[in-house]
Design an enzyme around this catalytic site. Sequence first.
Site, PDB file in Angstrom:
ATOM      1  N   SER A 150       0.847  -1.190   0.000  1.00  0.00           N
ATOM      2  CA  SER A 150       0.000   0.000   0.000  1.00  0.00           C
ATOM      3  C   SER A 150       0.880   1.237   0.000  1.00  0.00           C
ATOM      4  O   SER A 150       1.985   1.214   0.566  1.00  0.00           O
ATOM      5  CB  SER A 150      -0.891   0.031   1.242  1.00  0.00           C
ATOM      6  OG  SER A 150      -1.508   1.315   1.358  1.00  0.00           O
ATOM      7  N   TYR A 163      -2.219  -1.526  10.269  1.00  0.00           N
ATOM      8  CA  TYR A 163      -2.292  -1.725   8.821  1.00  0.00           C
ATOM      9  C   TYR A 163      -1.048  -1.156   8.120  1.00  0.00           C
ATOM     10  O   TYR A 163      -0.446  -1.801   7.258  1.00  0.00           O
ATOM     11  CB  TYR A 163      -3.564  -1.072   8.274  1.00  0.00           C
ATOM     12  CG  TYR A 163      -3.701  -1.208   6.782  1.00  0.00           C
ATOM     13  CD1 TYR A 163      -4.029  -2.431   6.214  1.00  0.00           C
ATOM     14  CD2 TYR A 163      -3.463  -0.123   5.938  1.00  0.00           C
ATOM     15  CE1 TYR A 163      -4.135  -2.563   4.833  1.00  0.00           C
ATOM     16  CE2 TYR A 163      -3.576  -0.248   4.568  1.00  0.00           C
ATOM     17  CZ  TYR A 163      -3.907  -1.477   4.019  1.00  0.00           C
ATOM     18  OH  TYR A 163      -4.001  -1.610   2.661  1.00  0.00           O
TER      19      TYR A 163
HETATM   20  P1  NAI Z   1     -11.611  -6.071   0.156  1.00  0.00           P
HETATM   21  O1  NAI Z   1     -11.890  -6.170   1.602  1.00  0.00           O
HETATM   22  O2  NAI Z   1     -12.661  -5.536  -0.766  1.00  0.00           O
HETATM   23  O3  NAI Z   1     -11.108  -7.459  -0.402  1.00  0.00           O
HETATM   24  C1  NAI Z   1     -10.175  -8.215   0.310  1.00  0.00           C
HETATM   25  C2  NAI Z   1     -10.430  -9.673   0.000  1.00  0.00           C
HETATM   26  O4  NAI Z   1      -9.500 -10.458   0.768  1.00  0.00           O
HETATM   27  C3  NAI Z   1     -11.845 -10.092   0.418  1.00  0.00           C
HETATM   28  O5  NAI Z   1     -12.436 -10.840  -0.616  1.00  0.00           O
HETATM   29  C4  NAI Z   1     -11.586 -10.910   1.670  1.00  0.00           C
HETATM   30  O6  NAI Z   1     -12.543 -11.925   1.871  1.00  0.00           O
HETATM   31  C5  NAI Z   1     -10.212 -11.487   1.402  1.00  0.00           C
HETATM   32  N1  NAI Z   1      -9.558 -11.912   2.623  1.00  0.00           N
HETATM   33  C6  NAI Z   1      -9.473 -11.240   3.795  1.00  0.00           C
HETATM   34  N2  NAI Z   1      -8.834 -11.984   4.708  1.00  0.00           N
HETATM   35  C7  NAI Z   1      -8.497 -13.147   4.100  1.00  0.00           C
HETATM   36  C8  NAI Z   1      -7.848 -14.317   4.533  1.00  0.00           C
HETATM   37  N3  NAI Z   1      -7.407 -14.450   5.788  1.00  0.00           N
HETATM   38  N4  NAI Z   1      -7.675 -15.323   3.637  1.00  0.00           N
HETATM   39  C9  NAI Z   1      -8.133 -15.210   2.373  1.00  0.00           C
HETATM   40  N5  NAI Z   1      -8.769 -14.126   1.916  1.00  0.00           N
HETATM   41  C10 NAI Z   1      -8.956 -13.105   2.777  1.00  0.00           C
HETATM   42  O7  NAI Z   1     -10.289  -5.170   0.047  1.00  0.00           O
HETATM   43  P2  NAI Z   1      -9.626  -4.472  -1.203  1.00  0.00           P
HETATM   44  O8  NAI Z   1      -9.849  -3.031  -1.055  1.00  0.00           O
HETATM   45  O9  NAI Z   1     -10.029  -5.154  -2.450  1.00  0.00           O
HETATM   46  O10 NAI Z   1      -8.089  -4.765  -0.888  1.00  0.00           O
HETATM   47  C11 NAI Z   1      -7.345  -5.775  -1.508  1.00  0.00           C
HETATM   48  C12 NAI Z   1      -5.891  -5.613  -1.125  1.00  0.00           C
HETATM   49  O11 NAI Z   1      -5.423  -4.325  -1.531  1.00  0.00           O
HETATM   50  C13 NAI Z   1      -5.630  -5.698   0.373  1.00  0.00           C
HETATM   51  O12 NAI Z   1      -4.399  -6.351   0.615  1.00  0.00           O
HETATM   52  C14 NAI Z   1      -5.542  -4.240   0.776  1.00  0.00           C
HETATM   53  O13 NAI Z   1      -4.795  -4.076   1.953  1.00  0.00           O
HETATM   54  C15 NAI Z   1      -4.836  -3.678  -0.434  1.00  0.00           C
HETATM   55  N6  NAI Z   1      -5.002  -2.241  -0.589  1.00  0.00           N
HETATM   56  C16 NAI Z   1      -6.239  -1.687  -0.706  1.00  0.00           C
HETATM   57  C17 NAI Z   1      -6.365  -0.324  -0.849  1.00  0.00           C
HETATM   58  C18 NAI Z   1      -7.693   0.324  -0.961  1.00  0.00           C
HETATM   59  O14 NAI Z   1      -7.770   1.550  -0.826  1.00  0.00           O
HETATM   60  N7  NAI Z   1      -8.760  -0.416  -1.222  1.00  0.00           N
HETATM   61  C19 NAI Z   1      -5.184   0.555  -0.895  1.00  0.00           C
HETATM   62  C20 NAI Z   1      -3.936  -0.125  -0.768  1.00  0.00           C
HETATM   63  C21 NAI Z   1      -3.864  -1.475  -0.626  1.00  0.00           C
END
Ligand code: NAI
Length: 258
Positions: A150, A163
């Site tokens: 991130s 985080y």
């Molecule tokens: P989201 O919450 O929409 O999706 C995350 C996915 O990971 C979900 O489908 C969830 O079920 C899954 N997940 C969570 N814990 C898990 C586990 N223990 N095992 C398997 N799957 C698991 O989040 P988003 O926004 O799509 O984020 C995706 C990645 O991008 C994350 O690593 C987040 O930290 C990173 N990120 C997101 C940003 C944002 O602004 N949305 C910015 C920078 C990084």
Amino acid sequence: AEGSGGGAGTLAGRVAVVTGGASGIGLGLARALARRGAQVLLADLAGAEAAADMLRAEGLAAEGIAADVSSEVATAAMAEAAETRFGGLDILVNNAGIYATLTPKPFEELDLAEWRRVLEVNVMGTFLCCRAVLPAMQRRGGGRIVNISSGVAFKGNPYMAHYVASKGAVVSLTRALATELGRHGILVNSVAPGFTLSEGVLRNPVLVEGVKGPSLRGRVLARDMLPEDLTGAVCFFAGPDAAFITGQTLVVDGGAYF
Ligand code: NAI
């Protein structure tokens, strides 16, 4: 667009695993990899099969598996599933992470159980998935790992110390593993997104209200960032054009650091 112009066929014959692939950024990345010709295994706590059905209905090669990335047993089963269903494993995208469900809090109020879980999923989960895919990638004579970090790893961000620390660790882990895995032909890189309007984020009004305004104001390209904005960087690291690049983190945030 990815199906026609942007690198169609560059990942033909490759098998990719995308963790957290059932929704949000992960699903967008899985779709982009598949449109470039990869066969994709989506791994998630829940909903991976349904998401894979959706991609198959779009004419893409996808399968789903339930897996918690913080479980050593589950990550081993995930790597094994890629081999049994698709005959090998070439690309791992470590996207699963805890972010969108967090409630921002001053660091002195952060709950220790939540701190542990964020580090466990975001850092140990990335580590476990890398370890799980190693034998399969060695059998293929190489591979690509793309870790989702991130922008906050570099910039800091208030009220999310666990985080921010976890994503800093992902950058360092990327460099550490790159030094160890290069001799196996496995390249390890990271993509660091800015604030992205993923499905998860849109479900969290505190994040949308608290982060959207400031992050937009700090951005050179003054529009919302969407999951699609990340696909180019991830597919680049996963594909032939990045064959001599390892240990790097590319920040994709519309220019928030000037
Ligand atoms: P989201 O919450 O929409 O999706 C995350 C996915 O990971 C979900 O489908 C969830 O079920 C899954 N997940 C969570 N814990 C898990 C586990 N223990 N095992 C398997 N799957 C698991 O989040 P988003 O926004 O799509 O984020 C995706 C990645 O991008 C994350 O690593 C987040 O930290 C990173 N990120 C997101 C940003 C944002 O602004 N949305 C910015 C920078 C990084």
